[in-house]
Design a protein around this motif. Structure first.
Motif, PDB file in Angstrom:
ATOM      1  N   TRP A  46      90.774 -30.846  28.823  1.00 44.33           N
ATOM      2  CA  TRP A  46      92.064 -30.549  29.437  1.00 44.33           C
ATOM      3  C   TRP A  46      92.183 -31.233  30.786  1.00 44.33           C
ATOM      4  O   TRP A  46      91.259 -31.213  31.600  1.00 44.33           O
ATOM      5  CB  TRP A  46      92.245 -29.056  29.606  1.00 44.33           C
ATOM      6  CG  TRP A  46      92.639 -28.359  28.336  1.00 44.33           C
ATOM      7  CD1 TRP A  46      92.732 -28.917  27.094  1.00 44.33           C
ATOM      8  CD2 TRP A  46      92.980 -26.985  28.192  1.00 44.33           C
ATOM      9  NE1 TRP A  46      93.106 -27.981  26.176  1.00 44.33           N
ATOM     10  CE2 TRP A  46      93.274 -26.782  26.813  1.00 44.33           C
ATOM     11  CE3 TRP A  46      93.059 -25.908  29.063  1.00 44.33           C
ATOM     12  CZ2 TRP A  46      93.647 -25.547  26.312  1.00 44.33           C
ATOM     13  CZ3 TRP A  46      93.439 -24.678  28.565  1.00 44.33           C
ATOM     14  CH2 TRP A  46      93.739 -24.493  27.203  1.00 44.33           C
ATOM     15  N   GLY A  47      93.359 -31.798  31.060  1.00 49.23           N
ATOM     16  CA  GLY A  47      93.654 -32.401  32.347  1.00 49.23           C
ATOM     17  C   GLY A  47      94.510 -31.488  33.196  1.00 49.23           C
ATOM     18  O   GLY A  47      94.815 -30.334  32.835  1.00 49.23           O
ATOM     19  N   ALA A  48      94.934 -32.004  34.360  1.00 48.13           N
ATOM     20  CA  ALA A  48      95.696 -31.188  35.309  1.00 48.13           C
ATOM     21  C   ALA A  48      97.016 -30.719  34.706  1.00 48.13           C
ATOM     22  O   ALA A  48      97.416 -29.561  34.891  1.00 48.13           O
ATOM     23  CB  ALA A  48      95.927 -31.975  36.590  1.00 48.13           C
ATOM     24  N   TYR A  64     108.591 -39.319  15.657  1.00 48.43           N
ATOM     25  CA  TYR A  64     109.458 -38.769  16.702  1.00 48.43           C
ATOM     26  C   TYR A  64     108.882 -37.500  17.326  1.00 48.43           C
ATOM     27  O   TYR A  64     108.907 -37.329  18.543  1.00 48.43           O
ATOM     28  CB  TYR A  64     110.838 -38.482  16.121  1.00 48.43           C
ATOM     29  CG  TYR A  64     111.754 -37.713  17.040  1.00 48.43           C
ATOM     30  CD1 TYR A  64     112.362 -38.336  18.131  1.00 48.43           C
ATOM     31  CD2 TYR A  64     112.016 -36.360  16.826  1.00 48.43           C
ATOM     32  CE1 TYR A  64     113.206 -37.632  18.975  1.00 48.43           C
ATOM     33  CE2 TYR A  64     112.858 -35.659  17.660  1.00 48.43           C
ATOM     34  CZ  TYR A  64     113.453 -36.290  18.741  1.00 48.43           C
ATOM     35  OH  TYR A  64     114.283 -35.581  19.571  1.00 48.43           O
ATOM     36  N   SER A  65     108.356 -36.618  16.501  1.00 53.07           N
ATOM     37  CA  SER A  65     107.949 -35.289  16.986  1.00 53.07           C
ATOM     38  C   SER A  65     106.444 -35.088  17.060  1.00 53.07           C
ATOM     39  O   SER A  65     106.010 -34.066  17.593  1.00 53.07           O
ATOM     40  CB  SER A  65     108.531 -34.211  16.061  1.00 53.07           C
ATOM     41  OG  SER A  65     108.017 -34.353  14.748  1.00 53.07           O
ATOM     42  N   PRO A 104     100.757 -27.277  23.102  1.00 54.80           N
ATOM     43  CA  PRO A 104     101.739 -28.152  23.758  1.00 54.80           C
ATOM     44  C   PRO A 104     101.269 -29.601  23.755  1.00 54.80           C
ATOM     45  O   PRO A 104     100.076 -29.876  23.842  1.00 54.80           O
ATOM     46  CB  PRO A 104     101.830 -27.589  25.179  1.00 54.80           C
ATOM     47  CG  PRO A 104     100.525 -26.916  25.408  1.00 54.80           C
ATOM     48  CD  PRO A 104     100.086 -26.383  24.074  1.00 54.80           C
ATOM     49  N   HIS A 105     102.206 -30.521  23.659  1.00 54.66           N
ATOM     50  CA  HIS A 105     101.904 -31.944  23.571  1.00 54.66           C
ATOM     51  C   HIS A 105     102.422 -32.633  24.830  1.00 54.66           C
ATOM     52  O   HIS A 105     103.610 -32.563  25.148  1.00 54.66           O
ATOM     53  CB  HIS A 105     102.569 -32.544  22.330  1.00 54.66           C
ATOM     54  CG  HIS A 105     101.960 -33.815  21.869  1.00 54.66           C
ATOM     55  ND1 HIS A 105     101.971 -34.966  22.634  1.00 54.66           N
ATOM     56  CD2 HIS A 105     101.308 -34.134  20.717  1.00 54.66           C
ATOM     57  CE1 HIS A 105     101.371 -35.931  21.978  1.00 54.66           C
ATOM     58  NE2 HIS A 105     100.952 -35.458  20.807  1.00 54.66           N
ATOM     59  N   GLN A 106     101.522 -33.304  25.550  1.00 58.16           N
ATOM     60  CA  GLN A 106     101.922 -33.959  26.795  1.00 58.16           C
ATOM     61  C   GLN A 106     102.919 -35.083  26.546  1.00 58.16           C
ATOM     62  O   GLN A 106     103.787 -35.345  27.374  1.00 58.16           O
ATOM     63  CB  GLN A 106     100.688 -34.503  27.517  1.00 58.16           C
ATOM     64  CG  GLN A 106      99.754 -33.414  28.023  1.00 58.16           C
ATOM     65  CD  GLN A 106      98.665 -33.950  28.932  1.00 58.16           C
ATOM     66  OE1 GLN A 106      98.819 -35.008  29.511  1.00 58.16           O
ATOM     67  NE2 GLN A 106      97.574 -33.208  29.038  1.00 58.16           N
ATOM     68  N   ASP A 114     106.153 -29.821  25.159  1.00 57.69           N
ATOM     69  CA  ASP A 114     106.793 -29.119  24.056  1.00 57.69           C
ATOM     70  C   ASP A 114     105.860 -29.141  22.851  1.00 57.69           C
ATOM     71  O   ASP A 114     104.907 -29.925  22.806  1.00 57.69           O
ATOM     72  CB  ASP A 114     108.121 -29.799  23.709  1.00 57.69           C
ATOM     73  CG  ASP A 114     109.066 -28.865  22.959  1.00 57.69           C
ATOM     74  OD1 ASP A 114     108.645 -27.733  22.654  1.00 57.69           O
ATOM     75  OD2 ASP A 114     110.203 -29.272  22.678  1.00 57.69           O
ATOM     76  N   THR A 115     106.102 -28.307  21.861  1.00 54.44           N
ATOM     77  CA  THR A 115     105.283 -28.296  20.651  1.00 54.44           C
ATOM     78  C   THR A 115     105.905 -29.207  19.605  1.00 54.44           C
ATOM     79  O   THR A 115     107.136 -29.360  19.545  1.00 54.44           O
ATOM     80  CB  THR A 115     105.165 -26.874  20.084  1.00 54.44           C
ATOM     81  OG1 THR A 115     106.475 -26.384  19.759  1.00 54.44           O
ATOM     82  CG2 THR A 115     104.515 -25.939  21.093  1.00 54.44           C
ATOM     83  N   PRO A 116     105.089 -29.829  18.746  1.00 51.31           N
ATOM     84  CA  PRO A 116     105.653 -30.685  17.698  1.00 51.31           C
ATOM     85  C   PRO A 116     106.617 -29.951  16.775  1.00 51.31           C
ATOM     86  O   PRO A 116     107.642 -30.515  16.370  1.00 51.31           O
ATOM     87  CB  PRO A 116     104.417 -31.176  16.942  1.00 51.31           C
ATOM     88  CG  PRO A 116     103.314 -31.127  17.960  1.00 51.31           C
ATOM     89  CD  PRO A 116     103.620 -29.926  18.806  1.00 51.31           C
ATOM     90  N   ALA A 117     106.322 -28.686  16.450  1.00 47.32           N
ATOM     91  CA  ALA A 117     107.201 -27.944  15.540  1.00 47.32           C
ATOM     92  C   ALA A 117     108.579 -27.734  16.147  1.00 47.32           C
ATOM     93  O   ALA A 117     109.592 -27.787  15.440  1.00 47.32           O
ATOM     94  CB  ALA A 117     106.563 -26.600  15.183  1.00 47.32           C
ATOM     95  N   HIS A 118     108.644 -27.478  17.455  1.00 48.84           N
ATOM     96  CA  HIS A 118     109.930 -27.273  18.108  1.00 48.84           C
ATOM     97  C   HIS A 118     110.772 -28.541  18.061  1.00 48.84           C
ATOM     98  O   HIS A 118     111.998 -28.497  17.871  1.00 48.84           O
ATOM     99  CB  HIS A 118     109.719 -26.825  19.555  1.00 48.84           C
ATOM    100  CG  HIS A 118     110.986 -26.492  20.272  1.00 48.84           C
ATOM    101  ND1 HIS A 118     111.676 -27.415  21.023  1.00 48.84           N
ATOM    102  CD2 HIS A 118     111.691 -25.328  20.344  1.00 48.84           C
ATOM    103  CE1 HIS A 118     112.760 -26.848  21.531  1.00 48.84           C
ATOM    104  NE2 HIS A 118     112.788 -25.587  21.133  1.00 48.84           N
TER     105      HIS A 118
END
Length: 392
Positions: A85-87, A165-166, A285-287, A292-296
């Motif tokens: 994990w990063g900042a 895209y997602s 969550p995806h940076q 945001d999450t891919p599913a959202h």
């Protein structure tokens, strides 16, 4: 000659002003310092005596923007659980816990705890821009990844696929080996589950394309794409960055799921992989998506149903039994499909220019159709030519 310490030199300058009555500007010029510095020495001597002339730390007595100790402990705990994990990810997790911190503050906390190497930090260029499609199900990136270990020492392969895209994972199907049929079964399962994309992007592996065969042939994967109206895009040879999103997915898969993992069976590995993919799609969550999450982001994707399996009852289809030597005879042609297929039923599509040999849903071969009619001067397998029989 005895060398004077810094405090002693400053004391002599102070005595020249308060003891000898010399002007501050004159003494400052003689000692090579500014008038403000000499005034500071005088005030420190008046307040603290000789101790006030000793060098002191320049660290401020207070720091209004210093990170709260409770938040710093939470930062270090978050970092130790998944070390990758990063900042930015840690700031996101702190918000979930009701804590507040900036990315720069988290980075400095990790630096102080020696949990991050500043030399390995790569700064993104200002003109850098991520390339992606405009909507979900416009393009899927597919690839096959290995390195999944079973307890008996064997390894598994996995057909992986993400929406461009997602970053939504549309396929993560395990198989014992990288073969045409299991790869295409996994691809068909993804089509039936998430709908048909407009395009798919793969490398030039033989399970994906036969365009580079001599002569070029249509493999089963290409046939599925053609039947569903999917444009099949290929990467340039030795250009893995073209499928960068699926390669980045593989990096997360190895770091978060496959790291030192050994599974009992294929079914056990598939069940645990499905659970990880569900968390990746819905919770993680995806940076690259602004946390945001891919599913959202994938929600609301158009779902075009997959095409049904082709009807093989038409007049252009014939059924043959594979001979004991692995040969199928049709239209006065003898085509080998492999001795291991002996005795199996083979469906042959007789086209104007080609013959396609199918067993089940697997396309075995596509060959050029020769001119109709019996072929002269060609003996059956294992027999002698007519010229040789005449001589005999």
């Amino acid at each position: 000659m005895k060398e004077l310490s810094v405090a002693e030199q400053r004391y002599k300058a102070v005595l020249a002003v308060i003891g000898d009555g010399r002007q501050v500007s004159e003494v400052a010029a003689a000692w090579g310092v500014s008038r403000q510095t000499l005034h500071a020495w005088l005030s420190r001597y008046e307040r603290d005596g000789l101790e006030g002339l000793v060098d002191r730390s320049h660290r401020p007595l207070s720091c209004p923007h210093q990170m709260d100790p409770q938040v710093e402990v939470a930062v270090l705990e978050a970092r130790r659980r998944p070390p990758e994990w990063g900042a930015r990810r840690i700031v996101h997790e702190l918000k979930r816990q009701g804590l507040s911190a900036s990315e720069s503050g988290v980075y400095r906390a990790l630096r102080r705890a020696a949990l991050i190497d500043p030399a390995g930090r790569r700064r993104r260029q200002r003109e850098w821009k991520r390339w992606e499609r405009a909507r979900p199900n416009e393009l899927w990136q597919l690839d096959v990844v290995g390195g999944i270990l079973l307890r008996d020492g064997s390894t598994l392969k996995c057909l992986t696929g993400v929406d461009d895209y997602s970053r939504f994972c549309v396929s993560a199907r395990l198989m014992p080996r990288e073969r045409t049929q299991p790869v295409c079964d996994a691809f068909t399962l993804a089509l039936n589950t998430y709908g048909v994309p407009e395009q798919v992007l793969t490398d030039n592996g033989k399970v994906f394309t036969g365009r580079f065969n001599t002569p070029p042939v249509e493999v089963l994967f290409d046939a599925i794409c053609r039947r569903n109206g999917i444009e099949h895009l290929l990467t340039k040879p030795r250009s893995p960055t073209t499928t960068g999103k699926i390669e980045r997915f593989h990096r997360s898969l190895r770091a978060e799921f496959l790291s030192e993992a050994v599974f009992d069976t294929l079914a056990d590995a598939q069940a645990r992989l499905d659970a990880w993919v569900a968390a990746y799609n819905t919770d993680r969550p995806h940076q690259g998506l602004g946390m945001d999450t891919p599913a959202h982001r994938y929600a609301g994707a158009p779902r075009r149903p997959a095409a049904a399996e082709p009807d093989r009852s038409g007049p252009e289809w014939v059924a043959r039994k594979v001979s004991t030597v692995g040969v199928v005879c049709v239209s006065w042609q003898q085509v080998s499909v492999g001795k291991h297929r002996a005795g199996e039923r083979c469906d042959v599509h007789v086209g104007p220019d080609t013959l396609q040999f199918w067993i089940g849903n697997e396309l075995l071969r596509t060959v050029k159709r020769e001119s109709s009619g019996p072929v002269r001067n060609k003996a059956p397998l294992g027999g002698a030519t007519s010229r040789n029989r005449t001589r005999q």
